[in-house]
Design an enzyme around this catalytic site. Sequence first.
Site, PDB file in Angstrom:
ATOM      1  N   ASP A   3       0.789  -1.232   0.000  1.00 18.46           N
ATOM      2  CA  ASP A   3       0.000   0.000   0.000  1.00 18.46           C
ATOM      3  C   ASP A   3       0.823   1.285   0.000  1.00 18.46           C
ATOM      4  O   ASP A   3       0.342   2.337  -0.377  1.00 18.46           O
ATOM      5  CB  ASP A   3      -0.943   0.017   1.229  1.00 18.46           C
ATOM      6  N   HIS A   4       2.084   1.212   0.423  1.00 16.13           N
ATOM      7  CA  HIS A   4       2.908   2.425   0.527  1.00 16.13           C
ATOM      8  C   HIS A   4       3.712   2.687  -0.750  1.00 16.13           C
ATOM      9  O   HIS A   4       3.734   3.784  -1.263  1.00 16.13           O
ATOM     10  CB  HIS A   4       3.926   2.296   1.669  1.00 16.13           C
TER      11      HIS A   4
ATOM     12  N   ARG B 254       9.102   2.272  11.786  1.00 13.27           N
ATOM     13  CA  ARG B 254      10.171   1.781  10.907  1.00 13.27           C
ATOM     14  C   ARG B 254      11.431   1.428  11.691  1.00 13.27           C
ATOM     15  O   ARG B 254      12.045   2.276  12.328  1.00 13.27           O
ATOM     16  CB  ARG B 254      10.463   2.797   9.791  1.00 13.27           C
TER      17      ARG B 254
ATOM     18  N   SER C  12       6.693   6.823  13.372  1.00  9.11           N
ATOM     19  CA  SER C  12       6.478   5.540  12.710  1.00  9.11           C
ATOM     20  C   SER C  12       7.189   4.393  13.440  1.00  9.11           C
ATOM     21  O   SER C  12       8.005   4.594  14.330  1.00  9.11           O
ATOM     22  CB  SER C  12       6.968   5.607  11.264  1.00  9.11           C
TER      23      SER C  12
ATOM     24  N   ARG D 227      -0.236  12.872  10.186  1.00 11.97           N
ATOM     25  CA  ARG D 227       1.104  13.384  10.514  1.00 11.97           C
ATOM     26  C   ARG D 227       1.447  14.572   9.634  1.00 11.97           C
ATOM     27  O   ARG D 227       1.188  14.530   8.427  1.00 11.97           O
ATOM     28  CB  ARG D 227       2.160  12.290  10.316  1.00 11.97           C
TER      29      ARG D 227
ATOM     30  N   ASP E  45       3.577  -1.416  11.615  1.00 11.48           N
ATOM     31  CA  ASP E  45       3.184  -0.059  11.242  1.00 11.48           C
ATOM     32  C   ASP E  45       2.555   0.582  12.473  1.00 11.48           C
ATOM     33  O   ASP E  45       1.773  -0.053  13.189  1.00 11.48           O
ATOM     34  CB  ASP E  45       2.175  -0.054  10.089  1.00 11.48           C
TER      35      ASP E  45
HETATM   36  C1  MIC Z   1       4.110   6.209   8.526  1.00 11.87           C
HETATM   37  O1  MIC Z   1       2.944   6.587   8.561  1.00 11.87           O
HETATM   38  O2  MIC Z   1       5.072   6.917   8.903  1.00 11.87           O
HETATM   39  C2  MIC Z   1       4.417   4.819   7.985  1.00 11.87           C
HETATM   40  C3  MIC Z   1       5.127   4.996   6.709  1.00 11.87           C
HETATM   41  O3  MIC Z   1       3.220   4.144   7.733  1.00 11.87           O
HETATM   42  C4  MIC Z   1       5.261   4.104   9.037  1.00 11.87           C
HETATM   43  C5  MIC Z   1       5.819   2.824   8.586  1.00 11.87           C
HETATM   44  C6  MIC Z   1       7.038   2.980   7.732  1.00 11.87           C
HETATM   45  O4  MIC Z   1       7.889   3.831   8.009  1.00 11.87           O
HETATM   46  O5  MIC Z   1       7.144   2.227   6.773  1.00 11.87           O
HETATM   47  C7  MIC Z   1       4.533   3.837  10.354  1.00 11.87           C
HETATM   48  O6  MIC Z   1       3.645   4.571  10.705  1.00 11.87           O
HETATM   49  O7  MIC Z   1       4.913   2.924  11.092  1.00 11.87           O
HETATM   50 FE1  SF4 Z   2       0.007   4.869   5.189  1.00 15.41          FE
HETATM   51 FE2  SF4 Z   2       1.294   5.478   7.457  1.00 15.41          FE
HETATM   52 FE3  SF4 Z   2      -0.066   7.346   6.088  1.00 15.41          FE
HETATM   53 FE4  SF4 Z   2      -1.379   5.465   7.338  1.00 15.41          FE
HETATM   54  S1  SF4 Z   2      -0.093   7.029   8.268  1.00 15.41           S
HETATM   55  S2  SF4 Z   2      -1.780   6.189   5.266  1.00 15.41           S
HETATM   56  S3  SF4 Z   2      -0.034   3.698   7.075  1.00 15.41           S
HETATM   57  S4  SF4 Z   2       1.761   6.245   5.391  1.00 15.41           S
END
Ligand code: MIC
Ligand code: SF4
Length: 643
Positions: free
Chosen positions: A64-65, A535, A533, A379, A119
């Site tokens: 999805d990303h 990550r 996140s 975010r 996530d």
């Molecule tokens: C995000 O919203 O920052 C992400 C991308 O979904 C991350 C996961 C990632 O860094 O791949 C998260 O929220 O954990």
């Molecule tokens: Fe995707 Fe993370 Fe954004 Fe949710 S917050 S839509 S999981 S990148």
Amino acid sequence: MGLNLVHKIVRDHLASGDMTPGSEIGLRIDQTLTQDSTGTMTYLQFEALGLPRVRVEQAVAYADHNMLQADFRNADDHRYLQTVAARYGLYFSRPGNGICHQVHLERFAAPGKTLLGADSHTPTAGGVGALGIGAGGLDVAVAMAGEPFYVPMPRVVLVRLTGALAPWASAKDVILELLRRLTVKGGVGSVIEYGGPGVASLTVPQRATITNMGAELGATSSVFPSDEVTRRFLAAQGREGDWRPLAADPDAAYDMVIDIDLAALEPLVAQPHSPDAVVPVREIAGLPVQQVCIGSCTNSSVVDLEIVAAMLRGKTVHPGVSLTISPGSKQALEMIARSGALADLIAAGARILEAGCGPCIGMGQAPASGAVSVRSFNRNFVGRSGTADAQVYLAGPETCAAAAIMGVLTDPRDLGAAPTVSVPEAYITNDNMIIPPRADGAHVAVVRGPNIKPLPTRGPLVEDLEGELLLVMGDNITTDHIIPSGADLLPFRSNVPVLSAHVFERVDATFPARAREAGGGIVMGGENYGQGSSREHAALVPMYLGVQAVIAKSFARIHQANLVNVGILPLVLADPADHARCQQGDRLRITGVRRALQEGAPLTVENLTRGIRIVVRHDLSPRQIEVIVAGGLLNLIRARANA
Ligand code: MIC
Ligand code: SF4
């Protein structure tokens, strides 16, 4: 004394420890989820564990990303994930099927289940009464292997809701109000449990918006009771069999209680660059807006999209605004297509993107230089949109749509009567883009692209740790600061050497070169270091560059666990004032660190440059000490297997 909802779910899954807040517990995990930007690393680690098949009830791999596919890399990652899923007994949600959290809520999450996700927004599943927790990829890999997930037992905060939302106020305003009151570190160490008479007035998509963005409070999870509203939602998803009632006992105790009168909420907005910089929309109305983005795992349900379409019907997006719509799932997209709402959005001039994370993670649709972008996302950290000087505001879909129509930030209450959109009585439940697990995948070949590089690991912890203080940072440093994401870097999530050239570049672009030259060292943060996140790259990549310890005033939960898992020592300043006594370039030494950890002796950091001694704590559980001493969790698992 009765039990609260969180304690009931924890009790039913407790593998070790007791429910004393702050002490480490082992939780049995029923379901796991991964997405494609954390998933590749997760499955490389799962493969390293050497098991033939996952050992949880349901494990789902989403894509999805990483959707731009500017070259072969994203597509290679998807092929890797699909073949890994086929081999090891996972569901694979294909690219185009939607955002992991939205799809999981629709198709998998169930009351009373534990869900561990690679996530941070995994708590979205709390909208149907599941205990969803975000974690680093290695912790998810270990959970998929059937092992418990270890986490500090959270405090339980009751948010007691009364009343019902007024017209134009939305679920987003509930969580923005909590962020205004508690800040981005106010939820650290807690699960937020919702209760009170106001709960019944909220639909499941609204509840999921609230639990989703509990991640921005730093909370371990957020959860709603499972009631008649939940039953109707699951029945409408064709999953009534997954329903069971679940609520706190009437005399349950909580560590803290917060009251929110839903009827008193008004449209709110978070200002740049933090989700807790919340003010009423009315206070800053009139601000010219150049971009509006609607979607993300926070606000992309079919209901949200129907509301936006109803507001845009027969109108045109303001000439100064670019409006993007990224639906949360194929289900939501198909349903607005069949209802005609999609046609209304297209006619109004919205730019329709595929179902996925899209602009939320900077995968396309970066705003213009200095532009104001109003987003229904969760975010708004600096640079996350893909444009370093963009000004990103977070608001509910109604406020977003109002800005798209008017060209300026507008309190939607100024637009007349609110549209009435009800939750669907039946959702379209076509799971043709979810490939179910195979009975026997042992013969499936896992296909790895050339971009997938071997996993870095580090050696056992040394006895005396010494190095240069490479960077001193302030409070609330996010993982987006530590290792940025977005269109240029997401394709390299399984390529740590490439990522290593970008560590901390949002704080100090000279960091990677300096760290290399110094052969690694130590970094220092303020409060809530590593928020955001899940990550694990934010720990793996500094480890690859030789970072041995992070000293901070306090840590965000997931990041602290990720540091330990890769063998970086997280240390907490006993006196936060010592932060100001250290400077970049200072030489630091911790003598006898290994012994101190194992024997529980006090830990002191000598600042050789300034001739001062700084007392630190480690806050590690005995299990985590073993992990750190072994040089990381994979090392420890290997060592145990060899023994
Ligand atoms: C995000 O919203 O920052 C992400 C991308 O979904 C991350 C996961 C990632 O860094 O791949 C998260 O929220 O954990
Ligand atoms: Fe995707 Fe993370 Fe954004 Fe949710 S917050 S839509 S999981 S990148």
